[in-house]
Design a protein around this motif. Structure first.
Motif, mmCIF file in Angstrom:
data_model
loop_
_atom_site.group_PDB
_atom_site.id
_atom_site.type_symbol
_atom_site.label_atom_id
_atom_site.label_comp_id
_atom_site.label_asym_id
_atom_site.label_seq_id
_atom_site.Cartn_x
_atom_site.Cartn_y
_atom_site.Cartn_z
ATOM 1 N N GLY A 60 98.166 4.626 13.044
ATOM 2 C CA GLY A 60 98.622 5.999 13.134
ATOM 3 C C GLY A 60 99.407 6.275 14.404
ATOM 4 N N ARG A 61 100.232 7.322 14.331
ATOM 5 C CA ARG A 61 100.953 7.780 15.534
ATOM 6 C C ARG A 61 101.104 9.302 15.468
ATOM 7 N NH1 ARG A 61 102.143 9.750 19.916
ATOM 8 N NH2 ARG A 61 103.473 8.635 21.407
ATOM 9 N N PRO A 62 100.146 10.063 16.058
ATOM 10 C CA PRO A 62 100.236 11.520 16.044
ATOM 11 C C PRO A 62 101.378 12.012 16.921
ATOM 12 C CG PRO A 62 98.360 10.783 17.353
ATOM 13 C CD PRO A 62 98.931 9.568 16.722
ATOM 14 N N LEU A 63 102.186 12.926 16.362
ATOM 15 C CA LEU A 63 103.290 13.527 17.105
ATOM 16 C C LEU A 63 103.026 15.029 17.246
ATOM 17 C CD1 LEU A 63 106.258 11.469 15.584
ATOM 18 C CD2 LEU A 63 105.147 11.149 17.793
ATOM 19 N N GLY A 64 103.581 15.870 16.363
ATOM 20 C CA GLY A 64 103.365 17.303 16.468
ATOM 21 C C GLY A 64 101.916 17.697 16.244
ATOM 22 N N LEU A 65 101.430 18.681 17.027
ATOM 23 C CA LEU A 65 100.049 19.167 16.939
ATOM 24 C C LEU A 65 100.036 20.690 16.901
ATOM 25 C CD1 LEU A 65 98.392 17.069 19.826
ATOM 26 C CD2 LEU A 65 98.459 16.465 17.412
ATOM 27 N N GLY A 66 99.077 21.257 16.171
ATOM 28 C CA GLY A 66 98.912 22.710 16.157
ATOM 29 C C GLY A 66 97.582 23.106 15.545
ATOM 30 N N PHE A 67 96.917 24.108 16.144
ATOM 31 C CA PHE A 67 95.626 24.573 15.639
ATOM 32 C C PHE A 67 95.810 25.760 14.703
ATOM 33 C CE2 PHE A 67 93.763 22.211 19.146
ATOM 34 C CZ PHE A 67 92.542 21.807 18.625
ATOM 35 N N ASN A 68 94.981 25.798 13.659
ATOM 36 C CA ASN A 68 94.813 27.008 12.862
ATOM 37 C C ASN A 68 93.885 27.910 13.667
ATOM 38 O OD1 ASN A 68 93.550 28.934 11.050
ATOM 39 N ND2 ASN A 68 94.393 27.748 9.347
ATOM 40 N N GLN A 69 94.409 29.049 14.116
ATOM 41 C CA GLN A 69 93.654 29.915 15.015
ATOM 42 C C GLN A 69 92.542 30.693 14.316
ATOM 43 O OE1 GLN A 69 93.940 29.921 18.364
ATOM 44 N NE2 GLN A 69 95.413 28.266 18.097
ATOM 45 N N GLN A 70 92.444 30.561 12.993
ATOM 46 C CA GLN A 70 91.361 31.216 12.260
ATOM 47 C C GLN A 70 90.194 30.255 12.006
ATOM 48 O OE1 GLN A 70 91.934 34.476 11.866
ATOM 49 N NE2 GLN A 70 94.007 34.177 12.656
ATOM 50 N N THR A 71 90.509 29.026 11.649
ATOM 51 C CA THR A 71 89.483 28.069 11.237
ATOM 52 C C THR A 71 89.116 27.042 12.303
ATOM 53 O OG1 THR A 71 91.085 26.490 10.336
ATOM 54 C CG2 THR A 71 90.329 28.258 8.866
ATOM 55 N N GLY A 72 89.994 26.833 13.274
ATOM 56 C CA GLY A 72 89.758 25.810 14.276
ATOM 57 C C GLY A 72 90.197 24.426 13.854
ATOM 58 N N ASP A 73 90.777 24.294 12.649
ATOM 59 C CA ASP A 73 91.295 23.002 12.206
ATOM 60 C C ASP A 73 92.523 22.628 13.032
ATOM 61 O OD1 ASP A 73 89.445 22.633 10.075
ATOM 62 O OD2 ASP A 73 90.637 23.967 8.797
ATOM 63 N N LEU A 74 92.611 21.361 13.398
ATOM 64 C CA LEU A 74 93.784 20.844 14.090
ATOM 65 C C LEU A 74 94.677 20.139 13.081
ATOM 66 C CD1 LEU A 74 95.412 20.105 16.652
ATOM 67 C CD2 LEU A 74 93.956 18.060 16.847
ATOM 68 N N TYR A 75 95.921 20.591 12.971
ATOM 69 C CA TYR A 75 96.892 19.945 12.090
ATOM 70 C C TYR A 75 97.766 19.003 12.907
ATOM 71 C CZ TYR A 75 95.585 22.915 8.182
ATOM 72 O OH TYR A 75 94.888 23.525 7.169
#
Length: 336
Positions: A100-115
């Motif tokens: 794997g190679r994670p690039l873009g990151l962002g949290f769902n501010q309602q659920t706390g899931d990290l996309y």
């Protein structure tokens, strides 16, 4: 009138990038990744302001705890990751397709899931705590994505906007892609309420960064190979249409919205040096308003030299940056 405005914007950027008119980012602190890892390409903060969270060259995501503890491992985008095989990988390794190679990151501010936009696995969701990893859109779901790159999450709806940089090249072929005229990229939208993914805009020249407006009325997407930002309208009378938002004197990477509904764009301007007779990169951060007004330009040369910066963002009044080449994320003295 619009064309004339675009010319003025471009000319202004060229002047700022090539002259001393732009302010210089002043280093405050470097947040060092565990050795020998590199590539905190993007940064994200969780619901309580914890972080930053960053991806790394060996497929893991790390959370910054503090000066004493530094970064600790939070998750990985590979669900069956072999630590012996993967730990310590350098970027552009053939093994990244497995690790794997994670690039873009962002949290769902309602659920706390990290996309996560993983270059090889596509769109990935990491549940709070970092344990449960779901591959939403990518090779494991029979989709032909080859190089997923940028990502942003609508803070109100939780809808995820992400980019596929290319369907012809993979992350390991980055240098070849840079020298190409590839236009196989796309801007996509994932709605977690319906579990549906749709293409919003295609035929893009290596779309990299993406950022949605705070009211969800539009989304910006940068085209690295076309030196421009496009705006896709999501609501209102122009819904489902796109327009040129801003041409740039360089290649845009990640775009980050701040709390004042402004956007920071990481721009790497390539200029031909008459002295050294070669191309030289000038990494900068450009802050713009929703109305295309250039508000601030910050030079990152003192931090990265002529290496590229992948992201610059203002979080709670503090300026952070990341780079695909560096082994650290950076905090700058406030220049806002």
């Amino acid at each position: 009138m619009l064309n004339m405005a675009m010319v003025v914007i471009t000319a202004t950027l060229v002047i700022f990038l090539m002259c001393s008119s732009s302010s210089e980012a002043i280093l405050q602190k470097r947040l060092q990744l565990p050795s020998p890892l590199t590539g905190p390409e993007s940064l994200a903060f969780d619901l309580t302001g914890g972080g930053p969270y960053v991806g790394s060259s060996d497929g893991r995501i790390f959370k910054y705890i503090g000066q004493d503890e530094g970064f600790i491992e939070y998750a990985s985008t590979s669900r069956n990751r072999d630590k012996t095989l993967c730990d310590g990988l350098a970027d552009f390794s053939e093994l990244q397709a497995t690790c794997g190679r994670p690039l873009g990151l962002g949290f769902n501010q309602q659920t706390g899931d990290l996309y996560v936009a993983d270059a090889y696995f596509g769109l990935v969701k990491v549940a709070p705590g970092g344990e449960n990893v779901t591959h939403i859109f990518g090779s494991e779901n029979a989709y032909a994505t080859r190089f997923t790159d940028g990502l942003d999450v609508d803070p109100e709806t939780g809808i995820v906007y992400f980019t596929e940089a290319s369907t012809n090249f993979r992350f390991k072929d980055f240098e070849t892609l840079i020298d190409s005229e590839d236009k196989s990229g796309s801007l996509l939208k994932y709605d977690p309420s319906t579990d549906q993914t749709t293409v919003l805009l295609g035929n893009l020249a290596m779309p990299s960064g993406v950022a949605v407006s705070s009211d969800g009325s539009f989304v910006l997407v940068g085209e690295y190979l076309a030196n421009r930002i496009q705006r896709v309208w999501l609501k209102g009378p122009n819904a489902f249409s796109s327009e040129l938002f801003m041409p740039l004197a360089g290649s845009p990477n990640n775009i980050k919205r701040n709390s004042r509904d402004q956007f920071w764009i990481s721009v790497n301007g390539i200029f031909r040096s008459p002295i050294f007779q070669r191309n030289i990169n000038f990494p900068t951060g450009v802050k713009v308003s929703e109305n295309r007004i250039i508000l601030q330009i910050v030079s990152l040369i003192s931090e990265y030299g002529t290496e590229s910066a992948s992201e610059i963002q203002d979080y709670n009044g503090t300026l952070y940056s990341g780079s695909l080449q560096a082994s650290y994320a950076t905090i700058f003295t406030t220049l806002l």
